[in-house]
Design an enzyme around this catalytic site. Structure first.
Site, mmCIF file in Angstrom:
data_model
loop_
_atom_site.group_PDB
_atom_site.id
_atom_site.type_symbol
_atom_site.label_atom_id
_atom_site.label_comp_id
_atom_site.label_asym_id
_atom_site.label_seq_id
_atom_site.Cartn_x
_atom_site.Cartn_y
_atom_site.Cartn_z
ATOM 1 N N ARG B 91 0.606 -1.060 0.123
ATOM 2 C CA ARG B 91 0.066 -0.039 -0.334
ATOM 3 C C ARG B 91 0.828 1.103 -0.106
ATOM 4 O O ARG B 91 1.730 1.339 1.263
ATOM 5 C CB ARG B 91 -1.265 0.018 1.340
ATOM 6 C CG ARG B 91 -2.230 1.224 1.582
ATOM 7 C CD ARG B 91 -2.123 1.789 2.934
ATOM 8 N NE ARG B 91 -2.980 2.662 2.177
ATOM 9 C CZ ARG B 91 -3.199 3.050 4.094
ATOM 10 N NH1 ARG B 91 -2.981 3.187 4.540
ATOM 11 N NH2 ARG B 91 -3.992 4.437 3.537
ATOM 12 N N GLU B 383 -10.028 -2.957 1.905
ATOM 13 C CA GLU B 383 -8.252 -2.960 1.270
ATOM 14 C C GLU B 383 -7.313 -3.698 0.696
ATOM 15 O O GLU B 383 -6.849 -4.022 -0.311
ATOM 16 C CB GLU B 383 -8.034 -1.411 1.873
ATOM 17 C CG GLU B 383 -9.053 -0.006 1.891
ATOM 18 C CD GLU B 383 -8.734 0.570 2.955
ATOM 19 O OE1 GLU B 383 -8.004 1.688 2.670
ATOM 20 O OE2 GLU B 383 -8.975 0.644 4.278
#
Lengths: 297, 396
Positions: B91, B383
């Site tokens: 990320r 996510e």
């Protein structure tokens, strides 16, 4: 060596400021003071953090974490467990050298020492130590957590590795490092003393009063504090001592003004005495209700 | 194919190991207090006991090394060797204008990421540290960067430009970027699946309401506007962040309170939002306060809810319609009273609200009745699975 725990010798305004700054960015700090010096240090640091809290600069939990990172001691033997030593005592050669010599015997041999003197030479102090290659001079300007420029001077024997390690440490504190030659008064104290001294001469000569000189200089140059308030916060005895040191080295252009001598002689030492060029409240703020009596100024 | 998903913060990291074939989470865990002697590693492999260890972990390489050790551990692990990991998905918070999609990490990628560090000084350095550490520990394993900002790169110019001198956009790239992109993307994909419709035909308003919060207007699967801006401070009222405020008020406050820029930034990011209004930042505390009749808590809730509703209205206008409104993240998934108040005041959109369904917790649920013109859902966000999917797609 990875620097994680810092030993600070001296819990005056400078030592406390460095402690607060270092703890705020995650270092563990051991604040050493002989005698009663440490009695007020925790309270003073908390007061300083409370001021930041009141301005929303940090949160209550951040304040607690910062305070928890600072330990206090009056036993130099505790220095055996620190990774860096910062000496922050009065600007007196034998006091500083004696303290650093003792620390020299107690600390592991690879621990870097930092001298915070404005007027003393790194090379001179290093002569009494077994680690002259590990001694660097740093000049912080109080309030340390707020002022983000530091003068770095090194001695004849200071190693390049030591200089790099100290540069890295200062940058981690969020400050810009500027290298200067080891010379009494470095840059900032020398220039500041000239400003304070000249201001005091002008007051003595009746060119303008304390308030007027302070206001003209402060507002013209967008200074947060004028030269007289700065002098009061540093302590007029310290300022006078610096002037005398510089006078000895550079001659009469640093001769202290009679006004500063008079203030020191009569105990008007600045914030710590609640009176200097200005009067101060219990909280260390300028007392705006105070009026100068007689012809002192 | 096994994908290791890493989300590195400055002093913590979270990870998940996926078998991407069926998107099974084989293991997950986190490392907290990186940089300290008493860092903690928490790890759990599928069908195995949870393990928690405390140890000195001074930097990200050691932290990731400890995670890998646990993944191959005989008792607690799930794989035999780190070489079984086919790719690592990272990320990365800010991709600036340079990255409009996830990318394979090369030396050029790292150079560009380094050059835009000042757009996200709190997050991107930690993300880069994670990338460098993973490369060192798993040389030869492909690494992919998945950006929080990338999903919003489809915003049109009229949505991302601020009306300030254009030269500031040209010189410093000052514009709306938006965040929570992987979450909004997951919500869009999942909502289309729940509705049984093609995403390209839908207008969706995704409400990511966590401690940080943002809305996204997603038209045909593309983000056309979002409430966070150049930084994650703009938009909705958040736990401790102000969201929108008249910029003219800021110099006035600075002067009146004698604040520095750093003080102001701290005030807006850490002392504002529902915390600034009420003294608590957790929505559960607000709900308890409201039950006890605390006036400040009631006000904070009203301001929080009103801002969300105002944005929903503006995004319905921006898309010239809306087919679905979706709530996700901690507050969005768990605050019954908030969803109720928002939806009860959106009847002009043709929403009819199912109060019974609204009380179901912890899973995907539709909150609108069959006759509602706009469908309303709660969809727990994920996510990491988006990062794993993008990583697999790029590596393949």
């Amino acid at each position: 060596m990875e620097i994680r725990r810092i030993g600070i010798l001296g819990s005056g305004r400078l030592g406390r400021g460095i402690a607060e700054n270092a703890a705020s960015i995650g270092y563990d700090v051991l604040l050493f003071s002989q005698g009663a010096g440490n009695n007020n240090a925790p309270h003073s640091i908390e007061l300083s953090l409370n001021k930041k809290l009141a301005k929303w600069a940090l949160t209550e939990s951040e304040k607690r974490v910062i305070l928890s990172r600072i330990d206090y001691t009056s036993d130099l033997k505790d220095l055996a467990n620190v990774d860096l030593v910062i000496e922050a005592t009065i600007d007196h050669f034998y006091t500083k050298q004696e303290l650093l010599r003792t620390a020299d015997k107690l600390c592991p041999p690879d621990v870097i020492f930092i001298l915070t003197s404005a007027t003393l030479s790194v090379s001179d102090i290093a002569r009494g130590l077994s680690r002259p290659d590990l001694l660097v001079g740093l000049h912080f300007i109080p309030p340390v957590p707020k002022i983000n420029v530091v003068e770095l001077s090194h001695g004849h024997q200071t190693s390049e590795d030591t200089i790099r390690a100290v540069e890295k440490f200062v940058e981690k504190l969020g400050k810009k490092v500027i290298h200067v030659k080891e010379s009494p008064g470095l840059v900032n104290p020398r220039a500041l003393i000239t400003l304070i001294n000249e201001g005091a001469y002008m007051v003595d000569e009746g060119v303008a009063g304390i308030e007027a000189v302070e206001s003209i200089l402060k507002e013209s140059w967008s200074m947060e504090q004028g030269p007289f308030e700065m002098a009061d916060r540093m302590g007029l005895d310290t300022i006078l001592h610096w002037m005398e040191q510089l006078q000895e080295k550079f001659g009469d252009r640093y001769a202290p003004s009679p006004l500063i001598r008079r203030f020191v002689r009569t105990g008007r030492l600045g914030v710590k005495a609640k009176i200097g060029f200005f009067a101060y409240t219990q909280d260390g703020l300028i007392d705006k209700t105070w009026q100068e009596q007689g012809d002192q100024a | 194919m096994k994908i290791f998903v890493l989300n590195c913060g400055s002093s913590s990291l979270k990870y998940k190991l996926y078998d991407i074939a069926d998107e099974t989470v084989l293991a997950d865990g986190k490392v907290e207090r990186i940089g300290q002697d008493d860092a903690t590693v928490t790890h759990q492999s599928i069908d195995k006991e949870k393990v928690k260890r405390t140890m000195p972990i001074l930097e990200h390489t050691v932290a990731i090394q400890e995670c890998l050790k646990l993944l191959v551990d005989k008792e607690h692990g799930i794989i035999n060797s780190a070489s079984e990991i086919d790719a690592v998905g990272h990320r990365v918070v800010h991709g600036g204008e340079s990255f409009s999609d996830s990318v394979l990490i090369t030396s050029q990628t790292k150079r560009v990421l380094t050059s835009i560090i000042d757009l996200a000084p709190l997050h991107n350095p930690a993300n880069l540290a994670g990338i460098r550490a993973a490369e060192k520990l798993m040389p030869g394993t492909p690494q992919v960067a998945v950006f929080d900002t990338a999903f919003h790169s489809t915003m049109p110019k009229h949505a991302y430009l601020y009306a300030i001198p254009y030269v500031l956009y040209q010189r410093h790239k000052v514009r709306r970027y938006g965040f929570h992109g992987t979450s909004h993307k997951y919500i869009a994909d999942r909502t289309a699946a729940l509705m049984g419709k093609d995403l390209s035909s839908l207008k969706i308003i995704s409400c990511h309401l966590g401690n940080g919060a943002s809305l996204a207007a997603i038209d045909g699967g593309r983000s056309i506007d979002t409430s966070m801006g150049f930084t994650p401070l703009e938009g909705l009222v958040m736990g401790t962040r102000s969201g929108d405020i008249d910029p003219g008020a800021l110099p006035y406050i600075m002067e009146k309170e004698d604040l520095t820029m750093a003080d102001l930034s701290s005030m807006l990011n850490k002392h504002s939002g529902i915390y600034g209004l009420s003294g608590v930042s957790d929505m559960r505390d607000i709900e308890n306060g409201i039950a006890a009749g605390n006036a400040l808590h009631i006000t904070a809730f009203d301001v929080y809810e009103y801002r969300i509703r105002k944005y929903i209205g503006s995004y319905a206008a921006a898309m010239n319609g809306v087919d679905a409104i979706v709530f996700t993240a901690g507050v969005g998934e768990n605050t019954i009273s908030l969803r109720e108040k928002i939806c009860e005041n959106l009847t002009f959109l043709g929403i009819t609200f199912d109060h019974e369904a609204n009380r179901k917790m912890g899973k995907e649920v539709e909150l609108s009745t069959p006759e509602s013109r706009v469908r309303v859902f709660v969809v727990p966000t994920d996510e990491e699975v988006i990062i794993a999917r993008d990583t697999a797609k790029i590596v393949n």
